[in-house]
Scaffold this active site. Structure first.
Site, PDB file in Angstrom:
ATOM      1  N   GLY A   8      -1.621  15.616   8.790  1.00 20.83           N
ATOM      2  CA  GLY A   8      -1.462  16.998   9.288  1.00 20.83           C
ATOM      3  C   GLY A   8       0.038  17.421   9.396  1.00 20.83           C
ATOM      4  O   GLY A   8       0.485  18.107  10.593  1.00 20.83           O
ATOM      5  N   ALA A   9       0.795  17.188   8.413  1.00 21.36           N
ATOM      6  CA  ALA A   9       2.201  17.234   8.476  1.00 21.36           C
ATOM      7  C   ALA A   9       2.833  18.902   8.245  1.00 21.36           C
ATOM      8  O   ALA A   9       3.819  18.991   8.103  1.00 21.36           O
ATOM      9  CB  ALA A   9       2.976  16.206   7.671  1.00 21.36           C
ATOM     10  N   ASN A  10       1.814  19.458   7.766  1.00 19.69           N
ATOM     11  CA  ASN A  10       2.197  21.137   7.401  1.00 19.69           C
ATOM     12  C   ASN A  10       2.495  22.016   8.496  1.00 19.69           C
ATOM     13  O   ASN A  10       2.804  23.042   8.327  1.00 19.69           O
ATOM     14  CB  ASN A  10       1.328  21.566   6.208  1.00 19.69           C
ATOM     15  CG  ASN A  10      -0.286  21.777   6.897  1.00 19.69           C
ATOM     16  OD1 ASN A  10      -0.895  20.964   7.183  1.00 19.69           O
ATOM     17  ND2 ASN A  10      -0.578  23.024   7.015  1.00 19.69           N
ATOM     18  N   GLY A  51       2.613  17.730  13.720  1.00 17.83           N
ATOM     19  CA  GLY A  51       2.755  16.948  12.625  1.00 17.83           C
ATOM     20  C   GLY A  51       4.032  17.434  12.040  1.00 17.83           C
ATOM     21  O   GLY A  51       4.832  16.691  11.458  1.00 17.83           O
ATOM     22  N   TYR A  91     -14.996  16.988  20.543  1.00 22.00           N
ATOM     23  CA  TYR A  91     -13.517  16.912  20.357  1.00 22.00           C
ATOM     24  C   TYR A  91     -13.103  15.519  21.051  1.00 22.00           C
ATOM     25  O   TYR A  91     -12.370  14.626  20.540  1.00 22.00           O
ATOM     26  CB  TYR A  91     -12.705  18.094  20.624  1.00 22.00           C
ATOM     27  CG  TYR A  91     -11.264  17.685  20.360  1.00 22.00           C
ATOM     28  CD1 TYR A  91     -10.449  17.658  19.328  1.00 22.00           C
ATOM     29  CD2 TYR A  91     -10.710  17.586  21.624  1.00 22.00           C
ATOM     30  CE1 TYR A  91      -9.212  17.442  19.397  1.00 22.00           C
ATOM     31  CE2 TYR A  91      -9.282  17.432  21.851  1.00 22.00           C
ATOM     32  CZ  TYR A  91      -8.259  17.365  20.665  1.00 22.00           C
ATOM     33  OH  TYR A  91      -7.330  17.047  20.451  1.00 22.00           O
ATOM     34  N   GLY A 142       2.690  22.657  13.236  1.00 20.57           N
ATOM     35  CA  GLY A 142       2.363  22.209  14.417  1.00 20.57           C
ATOM     36  C   GLY A 142       3.127  20.895  14.709  1.00 20.57           C
ATOM     37  O   GLY A 142       4.189  20.581  14.173  1.00 20.57           O
TER      38      GLY A 142
END
Length: 285
Positions: free
Chosen positions: A13-15, A19, A166, A17
């Site tokens: 999820g590094a693209n 991450g 969630y 926020g």
């Protein structure tokens, strides 16, 4: 710094926020950085931005929707082919869905993305991580005091509720952390879970869980809401602090232990979810 001295790290999820903030800081440290993202265009834009901002050209993009086991397996194979070492894995990616959805394998999608995706990815990379010891695995969790309903993991019997689904899927991160730490005892690989706090997030997209929330409060309290960069400090503490060398099986907040929900403190429940997850994810080979 020689290549032998450099850490090789992977952030999911590094693209965007949290991450992206974690990935940026690790690249600034001089690490060889792997970024796992779902979308090629956004992932490549983030990769170029991080490389330019840090002056670190050793930034690599891998693609996978964590809700698809086939994509996770392909990404893991690409990571192993690219990286001969892996000293740090940050399982950060997560999302929420306003309505019940299922993965290509028929698994409730928040469970598939938030728990089974990281579970499968970590296990596929585990031999490479163990061979790189001392190494660390950091799972980004949440702080919702709930319990997993083992008899209805896929929300087929209950009325689906986004934040409950969630919360239960993210509770899997704690079960996974505690059981994996037990299994890796003595290998030189530590596994810990961190609650990054409440911060400005695009969880679930602009129409998803926190997206709706932030729209409603941003005009009044936007100045007071921590940024992803602030939240990243908690993750980075687990990822690189010398004080945590050899520390494993912990749940931390802002540099201090947190009390995990009761169900996750039950070793039998940890093992039960692990066994179920193995069956849902299938064999590694």
């Amino acid at each position: 710094m020689t290549d032998a001295d450099r850490r090789t790290v992977l952030v999911t999820g590094a693209n965007s926020g949290l991450g992206k903030a974690v990935a940026l800081a690790l690249a600034r440290d001089g690490a060889r950085l792997g970024m796992l993202a779902r979308d090629r265009r956004r992932g490549e834009a983030a990769r170029e931005e991080i490389a330019a901002a840090t002056g670190n050209p050793d930034v690599h993009l891998f693609l996978a929707d964590l809700g698809s086991q086939d994509e996770v397996r392909r990404a893991a194979a690409a990571i192993i082919a690219r990286f001969d070492r892996l000293h740090l894995l940050v399982n950060n990616a997560g999302t929420a869905y306003p309505t019940r959805r299922t993965s290509p394998e028929g698994i409730e999608r928040s469970l598939a993305v938030n728990h089974l995706g990281p579970f499968l990815l970590t296990r596929l990379l585990l031999d490479r991580i163990k061979a790189s010891a001392p190494a660390r695995i950091v799972n980004v969790g949440t702080r919702i005091d709930t319990a997993i309903d083992f008899d209805d993991l896929h929300w087929t019997r209950r009325r689906y509720r986004m934040m409950q689904a969630y919360g239960q899927s993210k509770l899997g991160n704690l079960h996974f952390t505690f059981e994996l730490a037990r299994r890796l005892d003595g290998t030189g690989v530590t596994v810990n879970c961190v609650f990054p706090g409440v911060f400005r997030s695009n969880l679930g997209g602009t129409d998803g869980a926190q997206g709706i929330f932030w729209k409603s409060v941003d005009a009044l309290l936007g100045w007071a809401i921590p940024t992803p960069e602030r939240a990243a400090e908690r993750v980075l503490y687990l990822a690189r602090s010398p004080q945590l060398e050899g520390v494993t099986g912990q749940y931390l907040g802002d540099r201090r232990p947190l009390r995990a929900p009761a169900q996750t403190r039950d070793p039998e429940a940890n093992r039960r979810l692990w066994d179920i997850s193995e069956r849902l994810a299938g064999p590694l080979a």
